[in-house]
Design a protein around this motif. Structure first.
Motif, PDB file in Angstrom:
ATOM      1  N   THR A  35     -10.313  80.283  23.441  1.00  0.00           N
ATOM      2  CA  THR A  35      -9.763  79.418  22.401  1.00  0.00           C
ATOM      3  C   THR A  35      -9.135  78.239  23.146  1.00  0.00           C
ATOM      4  O   THR A  35      -9.180  78.194  24.381  1.00  0.00           O
ATOM      5  CB  THR A  35      -8.685  80.103  21.529  1.00  0.00           C
ATOM      6  N   GLY A  40      -9.051  85.093  23.886  1.00  0.00           N
ATOM      7  CA  GLY A  40      -8.692  86.153  22.952  1.00  0.00           C
ATOM      8  C   GLY A  40      -9.644  87.325  23.085  1.00  0.00           C
ATOM      9  O   GLY A  40     -10.776  87.163  23.540  1.00  0.00           O
ATOM     10  N   ILE A  67      -3.002  88.584  15.793  1.00  0.00           N
ATOM     11  CA  ILE A  67      -3.255  87.358  15.027  1.00  0.00           C
ATOM     12  C   ILE A  67      -4.684  87.407  14.499  1.00  0.00           C
ATOM     13  O   ILE A  67      -5.607  87.763  15.229  1.00  0.00           O
ATOM     14  CB  ILE A  67      -3.060  86.115  15.926  1.00  0.00           C
ATOM     15  N   ILE A 102       2.746  82.867   9.443  1.00  0.00           N
ATOM     16  CA  ILE A 102       2.927  84.233   8.934  1.00  0.00           C
ATOM     17  C   ILE A 102       2.879  84.210   7.401  1.00  0.00           C
ATOM     18  O   ILE A 102       3.635  83.472   6.767  1.00  0.00           O
ATOM     19  CB  ILE A 102       4.299  84.793   9.366  1.00  0.00           C
ATOM     20  N   ARG A 123      -4.316  82.111  12.283  1.00  0.00           N
ATOM     21  CA  ARG A 123      -4.512  80.761  12.802  1.00  0.00           C
ATOM     22  C   ARG A 123      -5.984  80.393  12.846  1.00  0.00           C
ATOM     23  O   ARG A 123      -6.856  81.259  12.866  1.00  0.00           O
ATOM     24  CB  ARG A 123      -3.839  80.568  14.162  1.00  0.00           C
ATOM     25  N   SER A 145      -4.289  87.937  23.022  1.00  0.00           N
ATOM     26  CA  SER A 145      -4.739  87.401  24.292  1.00  0.00           C
ATOM     27  C   SER A 145      -5.516  88.494  25.043  1.00  0.00           C
ATOM     28  O   SER A 145      -5.170  89.667  24.962  1.00  0.00           O
ATOM     29  CB  SER A 145      -3.536  86.922  25.107  1.00  0.00           C
ATOM     30  N   SER A 183      -0.365  80.045  21.100  1.00  0.00           N
ATOM     31  CA  SER A 183       0.031  79.282  19.917  1.00  0.00           C
ATOM     32  C   SER A 183       1.501  79.513  19.559  1.00  0.00           C
ATOM     33  O   SER A 183       2.097  80.531  19.904  1.00  0.00           O
ATOM     34  CB  SER A 183      -0.839  79.709  18.734  1.00  0.00           C
ATOM     35  N   GLN A 233       7.577  89.764  21.222  1.00  0.00           N
ATOM     36  CA  GLN A 233       8.588  89.113  22.055  1.00  0.00           C
ATOM     37  C   GLN A 233       9.548  90.101  22.711  1.00  0.00           C
ATOM     38  O   GLN A 233      10.303  89.734  23.592  1.00  0.00           O
ATOM     39  CB  GLN A 233       9.373  88.088  21.233  1.00  0.00           C
TER      40      GLN A 233
HETATM   41  O1  TXA Z   1      -2.797  81.328  21.166  1.00  0.00           O
HETATM   42  C1  TXA Z   1      -2.728  82.477  20.708  1.00  0.00           C
HETATM   43  O2  TXA Z   1      -1.976  82.765  19.776  1.00  0.00           O
HETATM   44  C2  TXA Z   1      -3.630  83.550  21.331  1.00  0.00           C
HETATM   45  C3  TXA Z   1      -5.091  83.194  21.060  1.00  0.00           C
HETATM   46  C4  TXA Z   1      -6.042  84.260  21.530  1.00  0.00           C
HETATM   47  O3  TXA Z   1      -5.255  82.932  19.693  1.00  0.00           O
HETATM   48  N1  TXA Z   1      -3.316  84.837  20.809  1.00  0.00           N
HETATM   49  C5  TXA Z   1      -2.182  85.516  21.137  1.00  0.00           C
HETATM   50  O4  TXA Z   1      -2.092  86.770  20.572  1.00  0.00           O
HETATM   51  O5  TXA Z   1      -1.339  85.070  21.854  1.00  0.00           O
HETATM   52  P1  TXA Z   1      -1.038  87.865  21.072  1.00  0.00           P
HETATM   53  O6  TXA Z   1      -1.442  89.091  20.360  1.00  0.00           O
HETATM   54  O7  TXA Z   1      -1.028  87.925  22.526  1.00  0.00           O
HETATM   55  O8  TXA Z   1       0.314  87.387  20.475  1.00  0.00           O
HETATM   56  C6  TXA Z   1       0.556  87.452  19.090  1.00  0.00           C
HETATM   57  C7  TXA Z   1       2.019  87.278  18.808  1.00  0.00           C
HETATM   58  C8  TXA Z   1       2.811  88.494  19.214  1.00  0.00           C
HETATM   59  O9  TXA Z   1       4.033  88.083  19.776  1.00  0.00           O
HETATM   60  C9  TXA Z   1       2.999  89.219  17.894  1.00  0.00           C
HETATM   61  O10 TXA Z   1       4.136  90.034  17.895  1.00  0.00           O
HETATM   62  C10 TXA Z   1       3.125  88.056  16.922  1.00  0.00           C
HETATM   63  O11 TXA Z   1       2.198  87.113  17.389  1.00  0.00           O
HETATM   64  N2  TXA Z   1       2.781  88.447  15.541  1.00  0.00           N
HETATM   65  C11 TXA Z   1       1.570  88.849  15.074  1.00  0.00           C
HETATM   66  N3  TXA Z   1       1.647  89.172  13.765  1.00  0.00           N
HETATM   67  C12 TXA Z   1       2.934  88.975  13.384  1.00  0.00           C
HETATM   68  C13 TXA Z   1       3.650  89.140  12.156  1.00  0.00           C
HETATM   69  N4  TXA Z   1       3.048  89.577  11.046  1.00  0.00           N
HETATM   70  N5  TXA Z   1       4.986  88.838  12.156  1.00  0.00           N
HETATM   71  C14 TXA Z   1       5.593  88.386  13.279  1.00  0.00           C
HETATM   72  N6  TXA Z   1       4.964  88.215  14.471  1.00  0.00           N
HETATM   73  C15 TXA Z   1       3.664  88.508  14.530  1.00  0.00           C
END
Ligand code: TXA
Ligand code: MG
Length: 353
Positions: A35, A40, A67, A102, A123, A145, A183, A233
Motif C-alpha cells: 500500500t 499489508g 483494518i 472508525i 480505509r 501490516s 495510516s 497501541q
Molecule cells: O497503513 C496502515 O494502516 C497499514 C496498511 C497495511 O493499511 N495497516 C496497519 O494495520 O497498520 P495494523 O493492523 O498494523 O494496525 C491497525 C491499527 C491497530 O493499532 C488497531 O488496534 C487499530 O488500527 N484498530 C483497528 N480497528 C480498530 C477499531 N475498531 N477501533 C480502534 N482501533 C482499531
C-alpha cells in the motif's frame, strides 16, 4: 506452506498477475501486498476463517482488530451502519490515502476482525496494486501490516519475506511503499474527532477541517497506565532485536549526549548502532552509523525508519541510540513509532533554562 512471490509494476499493474492474487483472496488464502504506507497482509474480510489465518501467520494477539481496505467509497455502506457527516468530508479530502476511520459495524463484518468491538476500522489505500487487488477480488480486504507481530512494519517485499515466507500463500513485490509509516487512525464517533494512532495525515491536516481534534491521551503517555482506545497501541511494537534508546532535545545536545553514551557502551564491549540524520551523521566517529533521513524534510525519516531499524538487526548491534525529532506534523507519527520501539526508553537532554 509454499509462498509464491510475484513482481507487479506499481505504476501499471499487470491484470493477469493481479487476478492470480485475487483468486487466492477469494479462496480464503493470504496475500501480502503493497500500500502507500506499508505492506499489508490481506484476506477476505467477510470470511472469518480466512481472517483467522492472519492472526496465526503474524502471531498477532486476538484482541487487536484489523483494518478493512476498500476499493471504492461505495463499498462502505455494506460494511457500516452509518456514515457520519464528518466522515463524508474526510473521505472526500483524504481517500484514497493514509487515513483510517472508525465506524459502527454491520453484522456482516465478523467479530474476529474487530476483536469483538462494535466498530470497524476502514480505509481506502492510495496504491494501484492494492486497489486493483480489492476490485478484482470483489471483496473488502482485511489487512494488518505484513510483519511478524512486534517487528517493524515492512516497507518493501524483502521485509515481508523475512517475516512471513512459508507462512502465507503469496507475496506481491511492488517495490518500496513510499510513505513508510502506517495510516492515521481517527475515531469520529465522538463529538471531537480523536486520533487513536498518529500517521501520515497529521493533526495539522485535520485541524484544517475541524476546529478541534484530540489525541488519545493514552498514546502520549506510553509509560503511564492508561488504556489506549486503539488496542494495537498497547503492545510493544516496531521493535528491532537490539534495545533502542531515544535521545530527544535540541540537535547539538542530542549529539553531545549520544557521543558520550556511544563511547561508554563501546568501552563496555557493546556493538553500538547510531540512528543519525543527514545533518548529524558526520559528527559520529564511533559506532555503526545509519542515516534515517533529513531533519528538514521529516517525510524522508518516515519513509526510512522501519527499514533502518531492520538494518540494525542485520548488522547485529547490541544497542541502538536514536536521535529524536520534533513532535509536530509527521514528526508525531515518527516519534510514536520510535517510542514504542524503545518501550518508552527516552532521554531528554535539554537543560532547563
Ligand atoms: O497503513 C496502515 O494502516 C497499514 C496498511 C497495511 O493499511 N495497516 C496497519 O494495520 O497498520 P495494523 O493492523 O498494523 O494496525 C491497525 C491499527 C491497530 O493499532 C488497531 O488496534 C487499530 O488500527 N484498530 C483497528 N480497528 C480498530 C477499531 N475498531 N477501533 C480502534 N482501533 C482499531
Ligand atoms: Mg502493524
Amino acid at each position: 506452506m509454499k509462498t509464491q512471490v510475484i513482481k507487479i509494476d506499481k505504476n501499471n499493474p499487470e491484470i493477469d498477475k493481479i487476478q492470480l492474487a485475487a483468486e487466492i483472496i477469494k479462496k480464503g488464502g493470504l496475500v501480502a501486498f503493497p500500500t502507500e504506507t506499508v505492506y499489508g497482509l490481506g484476506a477476505n474480510a467477510l470470511d472469518e476463517k480466512a481472517t483467522q489465518k492472519i492472526f496465526i501467520a503474524k502471531g498477532r494477539p486476538q484482541d487487536n482488530p484489523l483494518i478493512v481496505h476498500i476499493g471504492d467509497i461505495s463499498d462502505l455502506d455494506s460494511l457500516v451502519k452509518e456514515v457520519p457527516e464528518n466522515a463524508e468530508e474526510l473521505m472526500k479530502r483524504f481517500w484514497p490515502g493514509p487515513l483510517t476511520l472508525i465506524f459502527k459495524k454491520r453484522e456482516i463484518v465478523p467479530d474476529r476482525i474487530t476483536g469483538g468491538l462494535s466498530t470497524v476500522a476502514i480505509r481506502m489505500p492510495n496504491h494501484k496494486i492494492a486497489i486493483e487487488l480489492i476490485r478484482q477480488s470483489g471483496l473488502p480486504i482485511a489487512a494488518p501490516s505484513a510483519n511478524t507481530s512486534g517487528r517493524p512494519s515492512p516497507t518493501n517485499s524483502h521485509h515481508v519475506i523475512e517475516d512471513l515466507y512459508g507462512k502465507i500463500d503469496m507475496i506481491i513485490d511492488g517495490g518500496d511503499t513510499g510513505v513508510g509509516v502506517e495510516s492515521t487512525v481517527l475515531d469520529i464517533s465522538t463529538d471531537i474527532p480523536t486520533i487513536l494512532r498518529p500517521g501520515f495525515v497529521t493533526l495539522e491536516d485535520l485541524l484544517e477541517i475541524f476546529p478541534q481534534v484530540d489525541i488519545d491521551p493514552a498514546i502520549q503517555n506510553l509509560s503511564e497506565k492508561m488504556k489506549p482506545k486503539s488496542p494495537g497501541q498497547k503492545y510493544r511494537h516496531y521493535s528491532p532485536k537490539a534495545k533502542l534508546t531515544i535521545i530527544q532535545g535540541e540537535v547539538d545536545n542530542i549529539v553531545e549526549k549520544l557521543v558520550s553514551l556511544a563511547s561508554k557502551y563501546e568501552k563496555q564491549g557493546l556493538k553500538v548502532g547510531i540512528m543519525a540524520t543527514k545533518q548529524t551523521k558526520n559528527k559520529y566517529i564511533i559506532g555503526n552509523v545509519l542515516e534515517v533521513g533529513d531533519r528538514k524534510n521529516p517525510e524522508t525519516i518516515a519513509a526510512n525508519l522501519f527499514r533502518v531499524l531492520r538494518e540494525f538487526d542485520k548488522i547485529g548491534v547490541d544497542i541502538i541510540l536514536a536521535e529524536g525529532i520534533e513532535e509536530k506534523g509527521i514528526g508525531r507519527a515518527i516519534m510514536n513509532r520510535m517510542k514504542k520501539a524503545a518501550g518508552g526508553d527516552i532521554i531528554l537532554v535539554d537543560r532547563k533554562k
